[in-house]
Motif scaffolding. Structure first.
Motif, PDB file in Angstrom:
ATOM      1  N   UNK A  32       0.817  -1.220   0.000  1.00 40.87           N
ATOM      2  CA  UNK A  32       0.000   0.000   0.000  1.00 40.87           C
ATOM      3  C   UNK A  32       0.854   1.274   0.000  1.00 40.87           C
ATOM      4  N   UNK A  33       1.804   1.310  -0.937  1.00 38.33           N
ATOM      5  CA  UNK A  33       2.678   2.481  -1.027  1.00 38.33           C
ATOM      6  C   UNK A  33       1.992   3.600  -1.796  1.00 38.33           C
ATOM      7  N   UNK A  34       2.451   4.816  -1.548  1.00 34.55           N
ATOM      8  CA  UNK A  34       1.908   5.993  -2.222  1.00 34.55           C
ATOM      9  C   UNK A  34       2.639   6.311  -3.515  1.00 34.55           C
ATOM     10  N   UNK A  35       3.900   5.843  -3.617  1.00 30.87           N
ATOM     11  CA  UNK A  35       4.739   6.187  -4.755  1.00 30.87           C
ATOM     12  C   UNK A  35       5.794   5.107  -4.955  1.00 30.87           C
ATOM     13  N   UNK A  36       6.042   4.772  -6.210  1.00 29.88           N
ATOM     14  CA  UNK A  36       7.124   3.859  -6.579  1.00 29.88           C
ATOM     15  C   UNK A  36       8.262   4.721  -7.114  1.00 29.88           C
ATOM     16  N   UNK A  37       9.465   4.503  -6.613  1.00 25.89           N
ATOM     17  CA  UNK A  37      10.634   5.253  -7.075  1.00 25.89           C
ATOM     18  C   UNK A  37      11.628   4.249  -7.643  1.00 25.89           C
ATOM     19  N   UNK A  38      12.068   4.496  -8.877  1.00 28.87           N
ATOM     20  CA  UNK A  38      13.023   3.590  -9.510  1.00 28.87           C
ATOM     21  C   UNK A  38      13.862   4.327 -10.533  1.00 28.87           C
ATOM     22  N   UNK A  39      14.989   3.743 -10.856  1.00 30.36           N
ATOM     23  CA  UNK A  39      15.898   4.342 -11.834  1.00 30.36           C
ATOM     24  C   UNK A  39      15.716   3.690 -13.192  1.00 30.36           C
ATOM     25  N   UNK A  40      16.120   4.427 -14.219  1.00 28.14           N
ATOM     26  CA  UNK A  40      16.087   3.901 -15.580  1.00 28.14           C
ATOM     27  C   UNK A  40      17.330   4.395 -16.313  1.00 28.14           C
ATOM     28  N   UNK A  41      17.891   3.519 -17.121  1.00 26.03           N
ATOM     29  CA  UNK A  41      19.061   3.913 -17.904  1.00 26.03           C
ATOM     30  C   UNK A  41      18.697   4.904 -18.998  1.00 26.03           C
ATOM     31  N   UNK A  42      17.445   4.927 -19.407  1.00 24.03           N
ATOM     32  CA  UNK A  42      17.024   5.844 -20.451  1.00 24.03           C
ATOM     33  C   UNK A  42      17.504   5.429 -21.830  1.00 24.03           C
ATOM     34  N   UNK A  57       1.440   0.183 -13.338  1.00 20.75           N
ATOM     35  CA  UNK A  57       1.199   0.608 -11.957  1.00 20.75           C
ATOM     36  C   UNK A  57      -0.134   1.337 -11.808  1.00 20.75           C
ATOM     37  N   UNK A  58      -0.756   1.097 -10.670  1.00 25.02           N
ATOM     38  CA  UNK A  58      -2.010   1.768 -10.351  1.00 25.02           C
ATOM     39  C   UNK A  58      -1.778   2.934  -9.385  1.00 25.02           C
ATOM     40  N   UNK A  59      -0.513   3.358  -9.310  1.00 21.51           N
ATOM     41  CA  UNK A  59      -0.136   4.472  -8.438  1.00 21.51           C
ATOM     42  C   UNK A  59       0.998   5.247  -9.103  1.00 21.51           C
ATOM     43  N   UNK A  60       1.329   6.441  -8.623  1.00 20.37           N
ATOM     44  CA  UNK A  60       2.387   7.231  -9.250  1.00 20.37           C
ATOM     45  C   UNK A  60       3.743   6.531  -9.214  1.00 20.37           C
ATOM     46  N   UNK A  61       4.525   6.810 -10.245  1.00 19.33           N
ATOM     47  CA  UNK A  61       5.870   6.248 -10.371  1.00 19.33           C
ATOM     48  C   UNK A  61       6.819   7.405 -10.675  1.00 19.33           C
TER      49      UNK A  61
END
Length: 156
Positions: free
Chosen positions: A115-125, A145-149
């Motif tokens: 039940x997190x409010x936000x997913x934070x992750x890195x991307x190589x782009x 995702x059903x929540x902000x990323x």
């Protein structure tokens, strides 16, 4: 009304790029406090079936898995910034999850379960041929995702 992020899931593969996402997650909660869930996956799809595998002498596959999990747990624990530990406003929960399917599905399931409010992750782009060959876990998570990323883009 402005969103209030209290609980963040931050994923890392323990690479330098992945670890930058960790710092951003703590920065979001540094002033007001909350919980950061440090999350790392262990791909078990390629691990041998314990019924048929030949363990090394004196060590079983179960012991090897426990050792891997403990090393990952320690590595994740080391990523918590000292100033965060000292202030005590942000709590940290460490999760090492065994994954046998697509990692992006597991990340989205974990975000919902925790039940997190936000997913934070890195991307190589990556773009072009690299993107075609390597794919993008971050891109899949954004779509599913059903929540902000929040995506932290790597430098080229």
């Amino acid at each position: 009304m402005l969103p209030k992020y209290q609980k963040l899931l931050v994923t890392t593969d323990l690479s330098p790029l992945g670890n930058t996402a960790v710092l951003h997650a703590y920065a979001i909660l540094a002033e007001r406090g909350g919980t950061v869930i440090l999350w790392c996956a262990v791909d078990v799809s390629g691990m041998p079936d314990p019924l048929y595998a030949q363990p090394t002498p004196g060590e079983t596959l179960a012991e090897e898995r426990v050792e891997i999990r403990e090393k990952l747990f320690s590595s994740l624990e080391a990523l918590v910034p000292e100033e965060v530990r000292a202030e005590g406003k942000v709590t940290t929960k460490i999760r090492v999850v065994e994954v046998s399917g697509p990692i992006h599905d597991t990340i989205c399931q974990e975000a919902a379960a925790q039940e997190v409010d936000l997913i934070v992750m890195a991307s190589h782009g990556y773009s072009g041929m690299k993107h075609l060959l390597l794919g993008s876990v971050a891109e899949h998570v954004v779509r599913l995702a059903d929540r902000p990323v929040l995506i932290i883009r790597g430098r080229k």
